[in-house]
Design a protein around this motif. Sequence first.
Motif, PDB file in Angstrom:
ATOM      1  N   CYS A 130      32.793  34.097  45.887  1.00 53.89           N
ATOM      2  CA  CYS A 130      32.853  35.512  45.531  1.00 53.89           C
ATOM      3  C   CYS A 130      34.262  35.837  45.039  1.00 53.89           C
ATOM      4  O   CYS A 130      35.229  35.604  45.748  1.00 53.89           O
ATOM      5  CB  CYS A 130      32.495  36.354  46.750  1.00 53.89           C
TER       6      CYS A 130
ATOM      7  N   HIS B  46      35.485  38.682  44.665  1.00 52.96           N
ATOM      8  CA  HIS B  46      35.926  39.912  45.300  1.00 52.96           C
ATOM      9  C   HIS B  46      36.570  39.653  46.663  1.00 52.96           C
ATOM     10  O   HIS B  46      37.700  40.044  46.906  1.00 52.96           O
ATOM     11  CB  HIS B  46      34.732  40.861  45.436  1.00 52.96           C
ATOM     12  N   CYS B  47      35.842  38.945  47.552  1.00 50.11           N
ATOM     13  CA  CYS B  47      36.362  38.729  48.902  1.00 50.11           C
ATOM     14  C   CYS B  47      36.685  37.266  49.181  1.00 50.11           C
ATOM     15  O   CYS B  47      37.213  36.927  50.227  1.00 50.11           O
ATOM     16  CB  CYS B  47      35.371  39.261  49.949  1.00 50.11           C
TER      17      CYS B  47
ATOM     18  N   CYS C 276      27.001  39.021  46.909  1.00 54.01           N
ATOM     19  CA  CYS C 276      27.746  38.329  47.956  1.00 54.01           C
ATOM     20  C   CYS C 276      27.158  38.630  49.332  1.00 54.01           C
ATOM     21  O   CYS C 276      26.926  39.794  49.652  1.00 54.01           O
ATOM     22  CB  CYS C 276      29.200  38.778  47.890  1.00 54.01           C
TER      23      CYS C 276
ATOM     24  N   CYS D  47      30.371  40.649  51.374  1.00 52.92           N
ATOM     25  CA  CYS D  47      30.817  42.002  51.011  1.00 52.92           C
ATOM     26  C   CYS D  47      29.766  42.776  50.220  1.00 52.92           C
ATOM     27  O   CYS D  47      29.954  43.959  49.958  1.00 52.92           O
ATOM     28  CB  CYS D  47      32.140  41.943  50.247  1.00 52.92           C
TER      29      CYS D  47
HETATM   30 ZN    ZN Z   1      32.248  38.972  48.524  1.00 54.31          ZN
END
Ligand code: ZN
Length: 103
Positions: A37, A39-40, A65, A68
Motif C-alpha cells: 500500500c 498510503h500506509c 488496502c 487503512c
Molecule cells: Zn494502506
Amino acid sequence: MNGIGLFGIITVCSTLVIFIVCIVLYCRIQTKRHFKCPHCGARFKVAGMRTFFASRQGTDRLLSCPQCGMNCYMENIPDEEYTEEMRRADAERRRQEEEEDGE
Ligand SMILES: [Zn+2]
C-alpha cells in the motif's frame, strides 16, 4: 456435423483452454508476489483470481488496502524483494506505532 461447425468448436475450446492456462499460471505467479500500500506501507497478499480481473496500471493493481482501507493502485512486488531485514524493520515500526497508540 459439417467442417465449419467443428472448426468453430475447436477454436472456442482452444481459446478457453488458453484462457484457463493463463489464469492458472497467473495465480501461481501471484502466490510468490505481494502488494504494498503506497498510503500506509502495509504489505498483503491477495488471491490471484481477484487481482486478475482488477483494473491494472503496468504491474500495479487497483485494490483496497486491508489496513487503512485506501482504494488505489498497489505496487506488485515479488516476495524475494521483501527481505528478512525489511520484514524486521517493518515489525519494529509497527511495534513503535502500537506503543505510541497506547499512550
Ligand atoms: Zn494502506
